[in-house]
Motif scaffolding. Structure first.
Motif, short mmCIF file in Angstrom:
data_model
loop_
_atom_site.label_atom_id
_atom_site.label_comp_id
_atom_site.label_asym_id
_atom_site.label_seq_id
_atom_site.Cartn_x
_atom_site.Cartn_y
_atom_site.Cartn_z
N CYS A 271 0.82 -1.22 0.00
CA CYS A 271 0.00 0.00 0.00
C CYS A 271 0.85 1.27 0.00
CB CYS A 271 -0.93 0.01 1.22
SG CYS A 271 -2.14 -1.33 1.21
N GLY A 272 2.09 1.17 0.45
CA GLY A 272 3.00 2.30 0.46
C GLY A 272 2.86 3.17 1.69
N LEU A 273 3.98 3.70 2.15
CA LEU A 273 4.00 4.63 3.28
C LEU A 273 4.51 5.98 2.79
CD1 LEU A 273 5.49 2.41 6.15
CD2 LEU A 273 3.10 3.05 5.82
N LYS A 274 3.79 7.05 3.12
CA LYS A 274 4.23 8.38 2.71
C LYS A 274 5.11 9.04 3.75
CE LYS A 274 -0.24 10.34 4.15
NZ LYS A 274 -1.47 11.01 3.67
N GLU A 275 5.14 8.48 4.96
CA GLU A 275 6.06 8.91 6.00
C GLU A 275 6.24 7.77 6.99
OE1 GLU A 275 4.33 12.04 8.61
OE2 GLU A 275 2.67 12.00 7.18
N GLU A 276 7.17 7.92 7.90
CA GLU A 276 7.47 6.83 8.83
C GLU A 276 6.26 6.51 9.71
OE1 GLU A 276 10.65 5.65 12.37
OE2 GLU A 276 10.64 7.67 11.52
N ALA A 277 5.97 5.22 9.83
CA ALA A 277 4.88 4.78 10.71
C ALA A 277 5.42 4.68 12.13
CB ALA A 277 4.35 3.43 10.24
N ARG A 278 4.87 5.52 13.01
CA ARG A 278 5.31 5.51 14.40
C ARG A 278 4.41 4.69 15.31
NH1 ARG A 278 9.29 9.10 15.57
NH2 ARG A 278 9.46 7.69 17.36
N LYS A 279 3.25 4.30 14.79
CA LYS A 279 2.37 3.43 15.56
C LYS A 279 1.57 2.56 14.60
CE LYS A 279 -0.69 3.39 19.56
NZ LYS A 279 -1.30 4.21 20.62
N ALA A 304 -8.38 -4.89 10.06
CA ALA A 304 -7.76 -3.62 9.64
C ALA A 304 -6.31 -3.57 10.11
CB ALA A 304 -8.53 -2.43 10.22
N LEU A 305 -5.53 -2.82 9.37
CA LEU A 305 -4.15 -2.52 9.74
C LEU A 305 -3.98 -1.01 9.57
CD1 LEU A 305 -1.27 -3.42 10.47
CD2 LEU A 305 -0.85 -3.75 8.02
N LEU A 306 -3.74 -0.33 10.69
CA LEU A 306 -3.63 1.13 10.67
C LEU A 306 -2.21 1.54 11.01
CD1 LEU A 306 -6.92 2.11 12.57
CD2 LEU A 306 -6.60 1.63 10.13
N ALA A 307 -1.68 2.48 10.23
CA ALA A 307 -0.33 3.00 10.45
C ALA A 307 -0.42 4.52 10.61
CB ALA A 307 0.57 2.63 9.28
N PHE A 308 0.07 5.03 11.74
CA PHE A 308 -0.05 6.45 12.04
C PHE A 308 1.32 7.14 12.08
CE2 PHE A 308 -3.86 4.57 14.02
CZ PHE A 308 -4.82 5.29 13.34
N ASN A 309 1.32 8.41 11.70
CA ASN A 309 2.56 9.18 11.71
C ASN A 309 2.86 9.69 13.12
OD1 ASN A 309 0.80 11.34 12.11
ND2 ASN A 309 0.95 12.09 10.01
N GLU A 310 3.93 10.47 13.21
CA GLU A 310 4.40 10.96 14.52
C GLU A 310 3.32 11.75 15.25
OE1 GLU A 310 6.58 11.94 17.80
OE2 GLU A 310 7.31 10.61 16.22
N ARG A 311 2.63 12.65 14.54
CA ARG A 311 1.63 13.50 15.20
C ARG A 311 0.46 12.67 15.74
NH1 ARG A 311 -3.02 15.80 13.53
NH2 ARG A 311 -2.69 15.07 11.40
N ASP A 312 -0.04 11.76 14.94
CA ASP A 312 -1.20 10.98 15.38
C ASP A 312 -0.84 9.88 16.37
OD1 ASP A 312 -2.81 12.52 13.82
OD2 ASP A 312 -2.92 11.11 12.14
N ALA A 313 0.43 9.51 16.41
CA ALA A 313 0.86 8.44 17.33
C ALA A 313 1.22 8.97 18.71
CB ALA A 313 2.05 7.70 16.74
N ARG A 314 1.28 10.29 18.84
CA ARG A 314 1.72 10.87 20.11
C ARG A 314 0.75 10.52 21.23
NH1 ARG A 314 2.01 16.04 18.59
NH2 ARG A 314 3.99 15.62 17.53
N THR A 315 1.28 10.04 22.34
CA THR A 315 0.46 9.65 23.49
C THR A 315 0.22 10.85 24.39
OG1 THR A 315 1.44 7.44 23.44
CG2 THR A 315 0.30 8.08 25.45
N PRO A 316 -1.02 11.19 24.70
CA PRO A 316 -1.30 12.34 25.56
C PRO A 316 -0.87 12.09 27.00
CG PRO A 316 -3.32 11.14 25.11
CD PRO A 316 -2.27 10.52 24.25
#
Length: 398
Positions: A271-279, A304-316
């Protein structure tokens, strides 16, 4: 337990692992090739043995793959087990066990769960659009061998094309004493949760600690029903499935057909990654499990398989509970998470049981509604584990 050894040649549909435990289902090879290794794998749910197969690219089908002969209910249940079928909506519970309730005569309603209420995931929606006749055919088989008089296909109103397609087919197969109908439900999370779905469709409420069979219902995922129809026609066991690949790090979000056992990094590369998957998540953002790395394989129950970037993977950062009660309002099981969290902190097992921690469905509504960003659903999970373990194990906890 592996049923093959290193060096063996295997084919598509061949059993490579099985268990004698009652709540289990066999594992089949999705490729033809050679067994390269028997290894141990650490999955989100714990350690397990794994068979590593080097594909020869030929896709040779095993001689055992042929349509099952089904004349009786016992034949039907044996066939369902032989197919390796588990709940494909995410739970992964063996289907032959679900279709064999203690009192089959008490079952009057079969609910087909097409709600698919989690964000991102559209695998079941595509099943409804592309394989609607398989869904209804599978439903008819289950009706026949469970002697149920009513089937309700439950789907959220934000899927009008699927509702129209399934409604048309359902009307054509309904008959007196064998009702098949589609029920449109509000698009509201967690509408697809088993107990929530039963109450929304039938008005019946599953008692705490109870099962759907206790109120005369059996709940099946829509893709599970469709696969069952295909298996009865072809004999091809569960070796692949549709998977939604999405998330902020994915370049081309899409639904793909994946051979079960494919490493996650191969799916992401396709599927391709447009940036590093952090989560990475297996499943949706509400109830999915975070992966340790991308070498883990796709499992039967993954939808499902979900890959999130740095911003969306950030833990509050969690702060102090402000006693606002939003988690209480959000809980579909009517629990009081702050009280349960306090009981867990004090290792008060009696209070955990009294407060109903075991009825938590781990939907995550509490955590996602908390303005203090507290890890509420995680605490609920740990509270359930505290109830399950022995007193000796509790003493050993840090």
């Amino acid at each position: 337990v592996p049923t093959v050894k290193v060096g063996d040649t295997v084919a598509v549909g061949q059993v490579v692992g099985d268990s004698g435990k009652p709540v289990s289902a066999p594992i089949h090879s999705g490729v033809s090739g050679r067994v390269a290794a028997i290894t141990e794998l650490l999955l989100p749910g714990g350690k397990t043995q794994a068979v590593v197969i080097e594909s020869d690219g030929e896709g040779r089908v095993h001689e055992s793959v042929r349509p099952p002969v089904v004349n009786t209910r016992e034949d039907f249940l044996q066939a369902v087990r032989a197919s390796g079928l588990v709940g494909l909506g995410g739970a992964g519970f063996p289907t032959h066990v679900k279709l064999n309730p203690p009192d089959v005569d008490a079952i009057d309603t079969i609910l087909i769960n097409a709600a698919e209420c989690e964000p991102y995931i559209t695998a079941d929606y595509r099943e409804c659009i592309e394989n609607s006749w398989d869904i209804v055919s599978g439903v008819q088989s289950v009706m026949e061998f469970l002697s149920a008089s009513r089937v309700i296909i439950a789907i959220e109103r934000n899927k009008p094309a699927a509702i129209a397609e399934l409604s048309k087919i359902a009307r054509s197969v309904s008959a007196p004493g064998r009702e098949v109908r589609v029920k449109a439900l509000p698009a509201r999370y967690p509408q697809g949760a088993e107990k929530v779905l039963i109450q929304a469709c039938t008005g019946r409420r599953v008692p705490p600690g109870g099962l759907p069979a206790d109120v005369g219902c059996v709940v099946m995922n829509v893709t599970t029903a469709a696969f069952l129809a295909r298996y009865l026609k072809t004999g091809m066991p569960l070796v692949d499935k549709r998977l939604t690949v999405d998330g902020s790090a994915v370049a081309h979000p899409q639904n793909v057909r994946v051979t079960i056992g494919t490493p996650v990094h191969d799916v992401l590369a396709f599927c391709g990654l447009k940036e590093e998957a952090r989560k990475l998540l297996m499943g949706g953002p509400m109830m999915g499990l975070a992966l340790m790395d991308d070498t883990l394989p796709v499992l039967k129950q993954n939808n499902a398989l979900l890959a999130f970037n740095e911003r969306d993977a950030r833990t509050p950062t969690a702060s102090v509970c402000i006693r606002c009660g939003r988690c209480v309002d959000a809980c579909p099981m009517h629990l009081v998470p702050p009280a349960i969290a306090s009981a867990y902190k004090n290792a008060d097992v009696a209070s955990l049981k009294k407060l109903g921690v075991m009825t938590c469905i781990e939907c995550g509504c509490c955590s996602f509604s908390c303005p203090a960003n507290r890890y509420i659903v995680q605490t609920m999970r740990m509270g359930k584990e505290l109830v399950r373990i022995t007193p000796e194990q509790r003493e050993e906890r840090p």
